[in-house]
Each structure stands twice: as C-alpha cells, then as structure tokens.
Motif scaffolding. Structure first.
Motif, mmCIF file in Angstrom:
data_model
loop_
_atom_site.group_PDB
_atom_site.id
_atom_site.type_symbol
_atom_site.label_atom_id
_atom_site.label_comp_id
_atom_site.label_asym_id
_atom_site.label_seq_id
_atom_site.Cartn_x
_atom_site.Cartn_y
_atom_site.Cartn_z
ATOM 1 N N UNK A 7 0.827 -1.206 0.000
ATOM 2 C CA UNK A 7 0.000 0.000 0.000
ATOM 3 C C UNK A 7 0.860 1.255 0.000
ATOM 4 N N UNK A 8 1.923 1.242 0.779
ATOM 5 C CA UNK A 8 2.811 2.410 0.814
ATOM 6 C C UNK A 8 3.456 2.624 -0.553
ATOM 7 N N UNK A 9 3.844 1.538 -1.203
ATOM 8 C CA UNK A 9 4.459 1.665 -2.523
ATOM 9 C C UNK A 9 3.464 2.261 -3.526
ATOM 10 N N UNK A 10 2.223 1.775 -3.482
ATOM 11 C CA UNK A 10 1.209 2.314 -4.391
ATOM 12 C C UNK A 10 0.925 3.787 -4.093
ATOM 13 N N UNK A 11 0.958 4.130 -2.806
ATOM 14 C CA UNK A 11 0.738 5.519 -2.426
ATOM 15 C C UNK A 11 1.844 6.407 -2.978
ATOM 16 N N UNK A 12 3.082 5.940 -2.917
ATOM 17 C CA UNK A 12 4.202 6.715 -3.455
ATOM 18 C C UNK A 12 4.086 6.871 -4.971
ATOM 19 N N UNK A 13 3.696 5.796 -5.652
ATOM 20 C CA UNK A 13 3.535 5.874 -7.106
ATOM 21 C C UNK A 13 2.404 6.836 -7.466
ATOM 22 N N UNK A 14 1.300 6.775 -6.702
ATOM 23 C CA UNK A 14 0.180 7.687 -6.954
ATOM 24 C C UNK A 14 0.611 9.138 -6.751
ATOM 25 N N UNK A 16 3.642 10.307 -7.249
ATOM 26 C CA UNK A 16 4.445 10.642 -8.427
ATOM 27 C C UNK A 16 3.540 10.962 -9.617
ATOM 28 N N UNK A 17 2.449 10.206 -9.773
ATOM 29 C CA UNK A 17 1.521 10.449 -10.873
ATOM 30 C C UNK A 17 0.843 11.813 -10.753
ATOM 31 N N UNK A 18 0.671 12.301 -9.533
ATOM 32 C CA UNK A 18 0.000 13.576 -9.325
ATOM 33 C C UNK A 18 0.930 14.784 -9.469
ATOM 34 N N UNK A 19 2.241 14.555 -9.398
ATOM 35 C CA UNK A 19 3.183 15.682 -9.450
ATOM 36 C C UNK A 19 3.058 16.522 -10.714
ATOM 37 N N UNK A 98 -7.048 24.474 -15.171
ATOM 38 C CA UNK A 98 -6.143 23.421 -14.708
ATOM 39 C C UNK A 98 -6.931 22.318 -14.002
ATOM 40 N N UNK A 99 -7.985 22.703 -13.280
ATOM 41 C CA UNK A 99 -8.831 21.704 -12.616
ATOM 42 C C UNK A 99 -9.494 20.804 -13.658
ATOM 43 N N UNK A 100 -10.049 21.411 -14.721
ATOM 44 C CA UNK A 100 -10.677 20.620 -15.779
ATOM 45 C C UNK A 100 -9.658 19.691 -16.441
ATOM 46 N N UNK A 101 -8.480 20.221 -16.693
ATOM 47 C CA UNK A 101 -7.424 19.421 -17.319
ATOM 48 C C UNK A 101 -6.990 18.280 -16.400
ATOM 49 N N UNK A 102 -6.899 18.555 -15.100
ATOM 50 C CA UNK A 102 -6.516 17.518 -14.144
ATOM 51 C C UNK A 102 -7.577 16.428 -14.058
ATOM 52 N N UNK A 103 -8.852 16.815 -14.097
ATOM 53 C CA UNK A 103 -9.926 15.827 -14.069
ATOM 54 C C UNK A 103 -9.852 14.899 -15.282
ATOM 55 N N UNK A 104 -9.539 15.463 -16.445
ATOM 56 C CA UNK A 104 -9.394 14.629 -17.643
ATOM 57 C C UNK A 104 -8.233 13.658 -17.480
ATOM 58 N N UNK A 105 -7.121 14.133 -16.900
ATOM 59 C CA UNK A 105 -5.975 13.261 -16.647
ATOM 60 C C UNK A 105 -6.331 12.126 -15.698
ATOM 61 N N UNK A 106 -6.976 12.470 -14.593
ATOM 62 C CA UNK A 106 -7.352 11.459 -13.599
ATOM 63 C C UNK A 106 -8.330 10.458 -14.199
ATOM 64 N N UNK A 107 -9.286 10.950 -14.994
ATOM 65 C CA UNK A 107 -10.257 10.064 -15.638
ATOM 66 C C UNK A 107 -9.555 9.069 -16.561
ATOM 67 N N UNK A 126 1.349 4.044 -15.872
ATOM 68 C CA UNK A 126 0.481 5.187 -16.181
ATOM 69 C C UNK A 126 1.235 6.516 -16.208
ATOM 70 N N UNK A 127 2.491 6.530 -15.786
ATOM 71 C CA UNK A 127 3.221 7.793 -15.654
ATOM 72 C C UNK A 127 3.289 8.610 -16.947
ATOM 73 N N UNK A 128 3.467 7.994 -18.132
ATOM 74 C CA UNK A 128 3.507 8.829 -19.350
ATOM 75 C C UNK A 128 2.239 9.639 -19.588
ATOM 76 N N UNK A 129 1.100 9.213 -19.035
ATOM 77 C CA UNK A 129 -0.148 9.945 -19.267
ATOM 78 C C UNK A 129 -0.070 11.370 -18.714
ATOM 79 N N UNK A 130 0.189 11.570 -17.407
ATOM 80 C CA UNK A 130 0.271 12.955 -16.921
ATOM 81 C C UNK A 130 1.478 13.707 -17.465
ATOM 82 N N UNK A 131 2.587 13.008 -17.734
ATOM 83 C CA UNK A 131 3.763 13.702 -18.255
ATOM 84 C C UNK A 131 3.502 14.281 -19.642
ATOM 85 N N UNK A 132 2.802 13.500 -20.468
ATOM 86 C CA UNK A 132 2.491 13.986 -21.814
ATOM 87 C C UNK A 132 1.386 15.033 -21.769
ATOM 88 N N UNK A 133 0.328 14.763 -21.025
ATOM 89 C CA UNK A 133 -0.822 15.669 -20.996
ATOM 90 C C UNK A 133 -0.496 16.998 -20.330
#
Length: 614
Positions: A7-14, A16-19, A98-107, A126-133
């Motif tokens: 769980x801690x590992x997944x939390x850390x990855x999540x 990173x995905x949000x950064x 930015x909120x709308x864009x973030x919601x699209x990323x999360x979706x 999943x990391x390339x998704x937020x990095x590209x978007x």
C-alpha cells in the motif's frame, strides 16, 4: 512483502503520478496575469451584458452564444460562475482550466488502470499519461482563461466515451454519456465529433456482440451430454444483448439528430476563416504540410521538425491500426482508445483546414505561413497530447496481449519518450516564454485609451452602458493604468540605433503603411545603446514629433535563433500597441526616442514609419 508495504508503494507511485498535475497549478500561480486577454473580451461581452441586466441578454442566449464557428455556452457558464465567485479574478479562471485538465488526466488514468491491472501491469505504467498531458508545451492554454473551451470539450468527450464503454445496457451510464456528448457540443464546435464517434463506438460494440454470438454457436458434433436448455438460455442472453446494443444505436442516432437540429437551427454563418479550393492547386505542398504538421507540434515549434515528427506519429498510427485489423482485435477498451485517437486526428484536421486560408494565402496571413503555423500549434497541442496518450494506451494494451509487433511498440516508445523529454526540459525556455508574455500584457495594460475606450466601444456601442461597465471594471480592479511621462529634459542626439521590423497594415509603393481608422496599430522592432554596447533603458514612440506611448522593451529578438555569447542582445526587442483613433486620419510620421542604458541621454532615430490612417 506485507500488504502494508504494498500500500505504501502504491501511495508513493500515486503521488508521483499527481506531481505533473500539481506543477500545472504552480505554473499558473507563478505566471498567471489577472487581465482579460485576446478572446477573453468575447466572454466579457456576454458576461457584461448579463451583469448589467441588458434587456437583450438572456440566459438562453448566453448558453447558446456563438464565437466564430463555435457554440460556447458551457465554458462561458463555467467562467461566469468562477468570475462571480472570485470578483472576476482571471487567475482563478486559469485555475479552473487546470482543474478541468486535471480531471481529464485522472479520468484517463483511472479508466486505463481498470484494464491494466487485469494484465498484471505495474501502476507506474500510467506515468507517461500525466507527463504527456501536462507538458508545458501547452503554456498558452494554461495562461489563457478562454481556453476553458478546449479543456472542457476534452473532459466531456472522454467522459462520454468511457461511460459508453462501461455501459452494458440502457442504464444510467448510457444516458449520462449522451448528456456528456451534448455538453461537449456546446463547449467547442469540434465537440460535435462526440456524436458520430459515439455512434461509431456503439456500432463496433454491437459488431463485437454479433461476433461473440457466432463464436458461441454450438457445433453439431458436440458431446451427447450437451445440455440444450443451458445453451438455449445462453443464446437468449446473447440475443438480448444484441437487441439492446441495436436499441442503443437507434436511441443515440435519434438524440444526435435532435442535438444537431438544435445546434444548427440558430447557427450563424459568419466565420472569418476564408478557405478556397484553389489553394489545393496553388499550394499543394503547403496543404500536405498542414495536414501532417499538427501531429508533430507537441514536440517542436519549428515547422520542419513538426512535419518529421508528424510523419512518425501517423506511420505509427497506421501500423497500429493495421495490426488491430489483421489480428481482429476488438474489445471495448480498444474501441474507446481508437475513438480518442480519431477525435484528436479529426480535431486537428478541422482546426488546420478551417484556418488554412490564412496559412496559405500571403494576403490573409499577417505573417509567413510557417510563423502562423507556429503560433497556433501550441494552442492545440493539448489535443495532440490526448491523441498520443490514446495511442500509448492502445499500444500497451495490445502489446501485453501479444498482438502488437516489437517495431510498432518501439515507435510509440520513441514518441512518448520524446514528449516526456520536452515536458521535463521546459525549465530551459520557461523564463523566455514568461518574459515575452508578461511584457505583451504590459503593453496592453499601459494603453489605457485602447483598453477603456476603443475595446469597450466595440463591446458596448451605447455610451450609457459603456460608462456603467467602466465603473464595474474599475470597482473590480481589472486594470491598473500607467501615467509615465516622456523625460523631455534629457539631451537629444540623432542616432539610427533602432530598426522597425513589423507594422500591421498594407504598404504601398511609396513606403506608406495603410491602416483603418478603427484599427489597432502594432509596431515591433529592436534597439540598443550603441555606445555603451548594452540594451537601452526605454523606448518611446513619437507620432508627428509628439510623444505617444512608452513601448514594452526587453522582448526576445525573433531574428536571433540562438543566443549563446550574444545573450545580452537577446532582450532588445520592443513592441507598442495603440489605437488609430488616437492619432487621427491622415499621413503621420512615426519615430522612436531611445533612452540610453544609463538613462542620461535620448537618441532620436528619425522617421521610421509613414502611417496613412484612412
């Protein structure tokens, strides 16, 4: 390994995905300007009429507002709500984008992870998704409140497709998907693509159901212990699913027809984009270039590089499509990914074909075609990023199941890696972008005549309404005026130390620039202190030997491709914007007065431009 450690590992990855999403909020916080900009005035037009209770302004008209070729009631409503809640703070509207864009990323990530975890793939995939978007290649969108139309149309289109993919019948997901498609249509004209692409997704799902029925048909030589009642029950369920899928297609088609009728019944054909079929024969190579370049604009502003990357993108796309067809890959996830890609391809083609006249016709284009392409590439790179993410998800999904070749996967990896590189190296150019943007905004703000009189007269022709709106914006502190005066006490010398490189208008054989009386005059160029070998302290624009305006100085020189040792000369550009009404009709001489770097003398450049206001 314990469940707690996992769980801690997944939390850390999540985290990173949000950064990358958090970095977008930081970007607006540091670089946002609380000022209406360009098309923001179209929104202020409608918002001002609603605020002032104009009898011609109704909620229905506001929701049905058409800007150029687009119906934009949904993004206008979002901006209006944010504006009322924040006393018309334009930075807050940027945060909304930015909120709308973030919601699209999360979706996108949640939807993709629901499939990827079934393939036992790590969350980090999943990391390339937020990095590209979230690439800062899209800086113009993030600092432009009006671009709510782009972010909202992406969000509602994604929501519509993903709900259709998750729907298994005439359930709430299906009807919510129809509602999301309807909202996408009223976010941006290209949002109408949600209707045919949603229909195509439903047709493919129905085809997939028919194919499943054929595969499930029992063979005649099956074992005698075969249970006929169970087979009859299974076949009934399959037929029921097929009937429901067909009914969904009929309902979607009917609703699409109604939405189209509602949309175009009040559509005003007043587009200023002029496209002629003659361009195809006159500039065939230019047309091909403009068909390919949009798909490579996520990687470079340079047209040549954009074409090369666009070719790679399209080749990868075609290869992936060929493999999917050959291997008969057809499941709901793949269908949705392909609809996302088709949406982005069609979106780009519509945009660039709609504006092709400006790019191919030197009379219509204010600058060269290449420069014009560069100017609009960054704005629509958000859509390009969405298409690249769709291709990436499709590739990962099919490659994991052994349906995709190594070559195709390598091509997609090269595309994504390049885009991530662009995202992570944005710090090199961020200060350049912001410096120019900030000074351009300063130019607009310091022209109080242009902002308060010329702009507002266009918005509110009635003097009484305009005065009321002036009081409103003064109360909201939208503008801060500059009252700097020309330092007339300085000694003046005649020195040709400045060069005007751009004037909007048409030049005749006599070297006179013709502009209209209702035009905004833009003059750009560069200058420096030749004696001190340093940038100047300030640049003043004079008309008929009278001081008119303090130009914005310190902009990047566009003629210097690389600074290097010449970095100190890179910030010597200037720009001024003023209304033709300020100088009146007739022939005028425009000269520049350049203040030395130490501020102790003034250099008169002499007549630089002959303006004929008519």
């Amino acid at each position: 390994m314990s469940a707690k450690a996992i769980d801690i590992r997944k939390l850390l990855v999540a985290t990173v995905l949000m950064l990358p999403l958090v970095s977008c909020f930081w970007y607006v916080a540091v670089f946002g300007v609380n000022l209406p900009y360009q098309d923001d005035w179209a929104f202020m037009h409608e918002a001002g009429r609603m605020l002032l209770h104009d009898p011609n302004a109704t909620v229905l008209r506001f929701l049905n507002h058409q800007h150029n070729d687009h119906k934009m009631g949904v993004p206008f409503s979002i901006l209006f709500c944010i504006g009322v809640a924040t006393d018309w703070n334009w930075v807050a509207m940027m945060y909304g984008n930015v909120v709308l864009h973030s919601l699209a990323n999360i979706l996108l990530m949640v939807w993709a992870w629901a499939q990827m975890k079934l393939r036992s793939l790590p969350l980090l995939i999943l990391l390339p998704i937020p990095l590209v978007m979230c690439s800062f290649r899209q800086w113009e969108n993030m600092l432009f409140a009006f671009q709510t139309c782009i972010y909202s149309v992406h969000l509602f289109f994604l929501l519509s497709l993903i709900l259709l993919e998750r729907s298994r019948g005439l359930d709430w997901k299906f009807y919510t998907a129809m509602l999301a498609a309807f909202l996408a249509c009223y976010c941006n004209g290209n949002g109408l693509l949600a209707l045919p692409l949603g229909l195509l997704a439903l047709i493919l799902q129905w085809t997939m159901t028919l194919r499943a029925n054929e595969d499930a048909t029992p063979e005649t030589d099956r074992d005698v212990s075969f249970d006929a009642s169970e087979d009859f029950k299974a076949s009934s369920i399959k037929r029921s699913e097929s009937s429901v899928a067909k009914l969904k297609i009929l309902i979607w088609t009917g609703v699409s027809a109604l939405v189209s009728l509602l949309y175009f019944s009040t559509y005003e054909h007043q587009s200023f984009f002029k496209f002629k079929l003659a361009y195809l024969s006159e500039n065939f190579r230019g047309v091909i270039k403009f068909l390919i370049a949009p798909f490579g604009t996520l990687y470079a502003n340079d047209v040549h590089n954009a074409i090369l990357w666009g070719i790679l993108f399209l080749l990868t796309l075609c290869l992936t499509l060929f493999i999917c067809i050959k291997r008969r890959i057809l499941d709901r996830f793949v269908i949705t990914a392909w609809m996302i890609i088709l949406f982005c391809v069609a979106f780009d083609l519509l945009v660039f074909w709609g504006r092709c006249g400006f790019a191919l016709d030197p009379v219509l284009s204010a600058k060269s075609p290449d420069t014009y392409l560069n100017a609009i590439c960054s704005r629509y790179s958000t859509t390009n990023a969405l298409g690249l993410v769709g291709l990436y998800l499709l590739t990962v999904h099919t490659f994991r199941r052994g349906w995709l070749s190594i070559i195709s996967a390598a091509c997609v990896s090269a595309l994504v890696s390049c885009c991530i590189y662009v995202s992570m190296t944005v710090g090199i150019t961020m200060s350049e972008v912001w410096h120019d943007y900030r000074l351009t905004e300063k130019t607009i703000v310091e022209n109080q005549e242009l902002v308060t009189d010329d702009q507002l007269k266009r918005i509110f022709p009635e003097p009484g309404v305009m005065r009321r709106f002036k009081k409103t914006i003064e109360r909201l502190h939208l503008f801060h005026y500059s009252h700097e005066k020309f330092p007339s006490h300085l000694p003046v010398t005649k020195e040709p130390v400045a060069l005007v490189t751009y004037v909007n208008g048409k030049v005749d054989a006599k070297g006179q620039w013709h502009v209209g009386t209702n035009s905004d005059i833009v003059i750009k160029g560069w200058t420096w202190d030749r004696d001190a070998k340093k940038p100047a302290a300030a640049v003043w624009v004079f008309v008929d030997e009278k001081p008119l305006i303090l130009a914005a100085y310190g902009l990047t020189r566009t003629d210097l491709k690389s600074f290097g040792p010449r970095m100190r000369w890179g910030r010597t550009g200037f720009e001024s914007v003023f209304s033709a009404r300020q100088i009146g009709a007739g022939l005028h001489e425009v000269s520049l007065k350049v203040i030395s770097s130490d501020g102790k003398r003034c250099m008169d450049t002499g007549t630089q431009v002959l303006l004929l206001v008519e």
